[in-house]
Motif scaffolding. Structure first.
Motif, PDB file in Angstrom:
ATOM      1  N   ARG A   4      -7.255   3.384  -9.664  1.00  0.00           N
ATOM      2  CA  ARG A   4      -6.709   2.074  -9.295  1.00  0.00           C
ATOM      3  C   ARG A   4      -6.473   2.043  -7.786  1.00  0.00           C
ATOM      4  NH1 ARG A   4      -2.644   1.902 -12.723  1.00  0.00           N
ATOM      5  NH2 ARG A   4      -4.041   1.170 -14.356  1.00  0.00           N
TER       6      ARG A   4
ATOM      7  N   LYS B 122      -8.062  -0.618  -5.051  1.00  0.00           N
ATOM      8  CA  LYS B 122      -7.175  -1.365  -4.165  1.00  0.00           C
ATOM      9  C   LYS B 122      -7.367  -0.983  -2.701  1.00  0.00           C
ATOM     10  CE  LYS B 122      -5.128  -3.451  -7.561  1.00  0.00           C
ATOM     11  NZ  LYS B 122      -5.382  -4.859  -7.823  1.00  0.00           N
TER      12      LYS B 122
ATOM     13  N   ASN C  77       0.826  -1.210   0.000  1.00  0.00           N
ATOM     14  CA  ASN C  77       0.000   0.000   0.000  1.00  0.00           C
ATOM     15  C   ASN C  77       0.858   1.256   0.000  1.00  0.00           C
ATOM     16  OD1 ASN C  77      -2.369  -1.428  -0.078  1.00  0.00           O
ATOM     17  ND2 ASN C  77      -2.703  -1.354   2.125  1.00  0.00           N
TER      18      ASN C  77
ATOM     19  N   ARG D 283       1.918   1.839  -3.499  1.00  0.00           N
ATOM     20  CA  ARG D 283       0.796   2.349  -4.298  1.00  0.00           C
ATOM     21  C   ARG D 283       0.550   3.826  -4.024  1.00  0.00           C
ATOM     22  NH1 ARG D 283      -2.596  -2.952  -3.168  1.00  0.00           N
ATOM     23  NH2 ARG D 283      -2.042  -4.127  -5.016  1.00  0.00           N
TER      24      ARG D 283
END
Length: 87
Positions: A60, A64, A21, A24
């Motif tokens: 995205r 997620k 994470n 990301r």
């Protein structure tokens, strides 16, 4: 500290998920920074291209679970308005 095998496994999973994470979030911020820099330079075509690249990355992040849907929509909306104002 985790004592049971289940708790130890959950701790390992949390560490792995945190790392993914974090990557990301960092990637999303990089795309947003590119849009900000293009807006600051005053180049409308570059800003529009950077925004077009950043939008799917932000969405995205939503799928997620890294960014909330409304947060992503708000960021995209505000950046789009700023890019449009350059014209």
């Amino acid at each position: 500290m985790a004592n049971t095998p289940q708790a130890k496994k959950r701790a390992r999973q949390n560490q792995a998920r945190f790392a993914v994470n974090k990557m990301r979030r960092s990637r999303i911020r990089t795309y947003l920074r590119a849009v900000e820099e293009a807006i600051a330079s005053g180049d409308q075509t570059a800003a529009a291209a950077a925004l077009k690249a950043a939008q799917p990355e932000l969405m995205r992040g939503v799928t997620k679970g890294v960014v909330h849907k409304n947060t992503a929509a708000r960021k995209i909306s505000r950046l789009a308005a700023r890019v449009k104002a350059l014209a």
